[in-house]
Design a protein around this motif. Structure first.
Motif, PDB file in Angstrom:
ATOM      1  N   ASP A  44       0.941  -0.705  -0.190  1.00  0.00           N
ATOM      2  CA  ASP A  44       0.005  -0.026  -0.115  1.00  0.00           C
ATOM      3  C   ASP A  44       0.853   0.934  -0.242  1.00  0.00           C
ATOM      4  OD1 ASP A  44       0.859  -0.329   2.577  1.00  0.00           O
ATOM      5  OD2 ASP A  44      -0.682   0.000   3.333  1.00  0.00           O
ATOM      6  N   SER A  45       2.210   1.302   0.002  1.00  0.00           N
ATOM      7  CA  SER A  45       2.646   2.156  -0.268  1.00  0.00           C
ATOM      8  C   SER A  45       3.106   2.439   0.762  1.00  0.00           C
ATOM      9  CB  SER A  45       2.728   3.543  -1.305  1.00  0.00           C
ATOM     10  OG  SER A  45       3.137   2.260  -2.540  1.00  0.00           O
ATOM     11  N   LYS A  46       2.401   2.646   1.972  1.00  0.00           N
ATOM     12  CA  LYS A  46       2.566   3.149   3.497  1.00  0.00           C
ATOM     13  C   LYS A  46       3.465   2.882   4.370  1.00  0.00           C
ATOM     14  CE  LYS A  46      -1.886   4.708   3.392  1.00  0.00           C
ATOM     15  NZ  LYS A  46      -3.119   4.138   4.525  1.00  0.00           N
ATOM     16  N   GLY A  47       4.029   3.446   5.064  1.00  0.00           N
ATOM     17  CA  GLY A  47       5.337   3.672   5.956  1.00  0.00           C
ATOM     18  C   GLY A  47       5.060   2.759   7.024  1.00  0.00           C
ATOM     19  N   ARG A  48       6.167   2.370   7.826  1.00  0.00           N
ATOM     20  CA  ARG A  48       6.158   1.525   8.985  1.00  0.00           C
ATOM     21  C   ARG A  48       6.072   1.604  10.336  1.00  0.00           C
ATOM     22  NH1 ARG A  48       8.032  -4.321   7.018  1.00  0.00           N
ATOM     23  NH2 ARG A  48       7.933  -3.964   4.302  1.00  0.00           N
ATOM     24  N   HIS A  49       5.570   1.599  11.133  1.00  0.00           N
ATOM     25  CA  HIS A  49       5.514   1.856  12.784  1.00  0.00           C
ATOM     26  C   HIS A  49       6.779   1.212  13.043  1.00  0.00           C
ATOM     27  CE1 HIS A  49       4.897   2.725  16.960  1.00  0.00           C
ATOM     28  NE2 HIS A  49       5.255   1.470  17.174  1.00  0.00           N
ATOM     29  N   THR A  50       8.037   2.240  13.609  1.00  0.00           N
ATOM     30  CA  THR A  50       9.151   1.839  13.859  1.00  0.00           C
ATOM     31  C   THR A  50       9.440   2.485  15.255  1.00  0.00           C
ATOM     32  OG1 THR A  50      10.191   1.751  11.728  1.00  0.00           O
ATOM     33  CG2 THR A  50      12.181   1.819  13.164  1.00  0.00           C
ATOM     34  N   THR A  51       9.374   3.663  15.397  1.00  0.00           N
ATOM     35  CA  THR A  51       9.946   4.095  16.997  1.00  0.00           C
ATOM     36  C   THR A  51       8.797   4.153  18.102  1.00  0.00           C
ATOM     37  OG1 THR A  51      10.447   5.684  15.699  1.00  0.00           O
ATOM     38  CG2 THR A  51      10.299   7.041  18.197  1.00  0.00           C
ATOM     39  N   THR A  52       9.512   3.513  19.219  1.00  0.00           N
ATOM     40  CA  THR A  52       8.925   2.606  20.034  1.00  0.00           C
ATOM     41  C   THR A  52       8.592   3.344  21.641  1.00  0.00           C
ATOM     42  OG1 THR A  52      10.705   1.691  20.483  1.00  0.00           O
ATOM     43  CG2 THR A  52       9.114   0.645  19.417  1.00  0.00           C
ATOM     44  N   SER A  53       9.900   4.444  21.648  1.00  0.00           N
ATOM     45  CA  SER A  53       9.516   5.725  22.329  1.00  0.00           C
ATOM     46  C   SER A  53       9.690   7.190  22.310  1.00  0.00           C
ATOM     47  CB  SER A  53      10.404   4.667  23.685  1.00  0.00           C
ATOM     48  OG  SER A  53      12.104   4.925  22.978  1.00  0.00           O
ATOM     49  N   ARG A  54       9.824   7.469  23.064  1.00  0.00           N
ATOM     50  CA  ARG A  54       9.956   9.226  22.980  1.00  0.00           C
ATOM     51  C   ARG A  54      12.005   9.418  23.136  1.00  0.00           C
ATOM     52  NH1 ARG A  54       5.933   9.707  25.912  1.00  0.00           N
ATOM     53  NH2 ARG A  54       6.893   9.619  27.353  1.00  0.00           N
ATOM     54  N   SER A  55      11.869  10.176  22.195  1.00  0.00           N
ATOM     55  CA  SER A  55      13.938  10.788  22.168  1.00  0.00           C
ATOM     56  C   SER A  55      14.016  12.182  22.338  1.00  0.00           C
ATOM     57  CB  SER A  55      14.262   9.460  21.583  1.00  0.00           C
ATOM     58  OG  SER A  55      14.172   9.709  20.120  1.00  0.00           O
ATOM     59  N   LEU A  56      14.808  12.781  22.817  1.00  0.00           N
ATOM     60  CA  LEU A  56      14.951  13.781  22.332  1.00  0.00           C
ATOM     61  C   LEU A  56      16.276  14.233  21.851  1.00  0.00           C
ATOM     62  CD1 LEU A  56      13.909  16.917  23.095  1.00  0.00           C
ATOM     63  CD2 LEU A  56      15.646  17.176  25.270  1.00  0.00           C
ATOM     64  N   HIS A  57      16.517  15.268  20.607  1.00  0.00           N
ATOM     65  CA  HIS A  57      17.534  15.013  19.512  1.00  0.00           C
ATOM     66  C   HIS A  57      18.163  16.347  19.807  1.00  0.00           C
ATOM     67  CE1 HIS A  57      17.067  11.310  18.272  1.00  0.00           C
ATOM     68  NE2 HIS A  57      15.780  11.837  18.064  1.00  0.00           N
ATOM     69  N   CYS A  58      19.049  16.655  20.043  1.00  0.00           N
ATOM     70  CA  CYS A  58      20.438  18.142  19.365  1.00  0.00           C
ATOM     71  C   CYS A  58      20.196  18.135  18.139  1.00  0.00           C
ATOM     72  CB  CYS A  58      21.135  18.607  20.884  1.00  0.00           C
ATOM     73  SG  CYS A  58      20.996  18.223  22.065  1.00  0.00           S
ATOM     74  N   LEU A  59      19.925  19.475  17.678  1.00  0.00           N
ATOM     75  CA  LEU A  59      20.292  20.235  16.375  1.00  0.00           C
ATOM     76  C   LEU A  59      21.705  20.501  15.965  1.00  0.00           C
ATOM     77  CD1 LEU A  59      17.010  20.744  15.126  1.00  0.00           C
ATOM     78  CD2 LEU A  59      17.876  18.412  14.647  1.00  0.00           C
ATOM     79  N   PRO A  60      22.534  20.405  14.729  1.00  0.00           N
ATOM     80  CA  PRO A  60      23.063  21.060  14.630  1.00  0.00           C
ATOM     81  C   PRO A  60      22.855  22.713  14.910  1.00  0.00           C
ATOM     82  CG  PRO A  60      23.379  19.679  13.133  1.00  0.00           C
ATOM     83  CD  PRO A  60      21.628  19.435  14.471  1.00  0.00           C
ATOM     84  N   GLY A  61      23.540  23.285  15.036  1.00  0.00           N
ATOM     85  CA  GLY A  61      22.802  25.262  15.214  1.00  0.00           C
ATOM     86  C   GLY A  61      21.349  25.484  16.079  1.00  0.00           C
ATOM     87  N   GLY A  62      21.281  24.620  16.670  1.00  0.00           N
ATOM     88  CA  GLY A  62      20.746  24.298  18.667  1.00  0.00           C
ATOM     89  C   GLY A  62      19.188  24.026  17.664  1.00  0.00           C
ATOM     90  N   GLY A  63      18.863  24.140  19.093  1.00  0.00           N
ATOM     91  CA  GLY A  63      17.123  23.529  18.836  1.00  0.00           C
ATOM     92  C   GLY A  63      16.932  21.527  19.047  1.00  0.00           C
ATOM     93  N   LEU A  64      16.107  21.941  20.211  1.00  0.00           N
ATOM     94  CA  LEU A  64      15.220  20.676  20.051  1.00  0.00           C
ATOM     95  C   LEU A  64      15.099  19.759  19.368  1.00  0.00           C
ATOM     96  CD1 LEU A  64      16.291  21.100  23.863  1.00  0.00           C
ATOM     97  CD2 LEU A  64      17.555  19.784  22.112  1.00  0.00           C
ATOM     98  N   LEU A  65      14.435  19.148  19.376  1.00  0.00           N
ATOM     99  CA  LEU A  65      13.655  18.422  18.574  1.00  0.00           C
ATOM    100  C   LEU A  65      12.980  16.703  19.369  1.00  0.00           C
ATOM    101  CD1 LEU A  65      14.444  18.026  14.492  1.00  0.00           C
ATOM    102  CD2 LEU A  65      12.350  18.867  15.152  1.00  0.00           C
ATOM    103  N   LEU A  66      12.192  16.758  19.452  1.00  0.00           N
ATOM    104  CA  LEU A  66      11.486  15.791  20.416  1.00  0.00           C
ATOM    105  C   LEU A  66      10.969  14.511  19.243  1.00  0.00           C
ATOM    106  CD1 LEU A  66      10.788  14.240  23.286  1.00  0.00           C
ATOM    107  CD2 LEU A  66       8.586  16.171  22.949  1.00  0.00           C
ATOM    108  N   ASP A  67      11.051  13.057  19.274  1.00  0.00           N
ATOM    109  CA  ASP A  67      10.375  12.838  18.446  1.00  0.00           C
ATOM    110  C   ASP A  67       9.587  11.205  19.423  1.00  0.00           C
ATOM    111  OD1 ASP A  67      10.827  10.235  16.182  1.00  0.00           O
ATOM    112  OD2 ASP A  67      11.563   9.797  16.483  1.00  0.00           O
ATOM    113  N   ASN A  68       8.759  11.520  18.767  1.00  0.00           N
ATOM    114  CA  ASN A  68       7.144  10.908  19.020  1.00  0.00           C
ATOM    115  C   ASN A  68       6.799   9.269  18.918  1.00  0.00           C
ATOM    116  OD1 ASN A  68       6.733  12.168  22.151  1.00  0.00           O
ATOM    117  ND2 ASN A  68       6.550  13.830  20.242  1.00  0.00           N
ATOM    118  N   PRO A  69       6.718   8.222  19.377  1.00  0.00           N
ATOM    119  CA  PRO A  69       5.980   7.121  18.536  1.00  0.00           C
ATOM    120  C   PRO A  69       4.428   7.866  17.614  1.00  0.00           C
ATOM    121  CG  PRO A  69       6.483   6.464  21.007  1.00  0.00           C
ATOM    122  CD  PRO A  69       6.780   8.652  21.095  1.00  0.00           C
ATOM    123  N   GLY A  70       4.134   6.979  17.136  1.00  0.00           N
ATOM    124  CA  GLY A  70       3.327   6.975  16.245  1.00  0.00           C
ATOM    125  C   GLY A  70       2.012   6.659  17.172  1.00  0.00           C
ATOM    126  N   MET A  71       0.817   7.524  16.786  1.00  0.00           N
ATOM    127  CA  MET A  71      -0.276   8.040  17.296  1.00  0.00           C
ATOM    128  C   MET A  71      -1.105   7.551  16.796  1.00  0.00           C
ATOM    129  SD  MET A  71       0.242  10.722  19.686  1.00  0.00           S
ATOM    130  CE  MET A  71       1.280  11.906  20.667  1.00  0.00           C
TER     131      MET A  71
END
Length: 171
Positions: A44-71
């Motif tokens: 069906d050309s759709k993505g798959r559930h992969t992330t199982t927990s939240r994680s915080l990522h520092c970006l080069p140049g500043g800023g933080l990204l919070l990745d969440n599992p699919g809802m």
């Protein structure tokens, strides 16, 4: 484009359904493959559930990204103004419709439908607009209104079942 939204001292959370590419976006913004991603399903050309927990990522140049599992479900409440701002093109066209309560489906003199027919507006965009407004209205109902609606639906089902039994007994 997203980098301009994420500056030093800001945290941005990525939310969305499973398999839509949140982790892929993080990998792209970081310029690394820190987040595991899954292949797209052939069927069906759709993505798959992969992330199982939240994680915080520092970006080069500043800023933080919070990745969440699919809802499975995100509900929007009290967001009619935000929807209208996001779809300001449709809102502007709607002001030129013949009827104030135009639903932008089959009404005569609808400026939105005219824009779709002329190719100035995509049908998919209008469908998304209708979908979000419908969801917002459903989610903004008070608990009492939802219970009343559920009870009315339950009464309808009981009446329909009773009527169908009456007709079956006549055979």
């Amino acid at each position: 484009v997203l980098r301009s939204w994420i500056r030093s001292g800001q945290t941005v959370a990525l939310l969305g359904s499973s398999g839509v590419g949140k982790s892929t976006i993080i990998n792209g913004l970081k310029g690394s493959l820190d987040q595991e991603t899954g292949a797209i399903r052939e069927s069906d050309s759709k993505g798959r559930h992969t992330t199982t927990s939240r994680s915080l990522h520092c970006l080069p140049g500043g800023g933080l990204l919070l990745d969440n599992p699919g809802m499975r479900e995100l509900q929007i409440v009290d967001s009619e103004e935000g929807i209208k701002a996001t779809f300001s093109d449709i809102d502007a066209l709607a002001k030129r419709c013949r009827f104030r309560d135009c639903q932008h489906t089959t009404e005569p003199g609808c400026a939105v439908v005219a824009a779709i027919n002329s190719g100035r507006l995509e049908q998919r965009r209008l469908d998304n607009y209708h979908s979000l407004l419908s969801e917002e209205a459903r989610n903004s109902q008070s608990l009492a209104e939802q219970r009343h609606s559920d009870r009315a639906l339950g009464r309808f089902y009981k009446t329909a079942l009773k009527t169908s039994r009456q007709f079956k007994s006549r055979d």
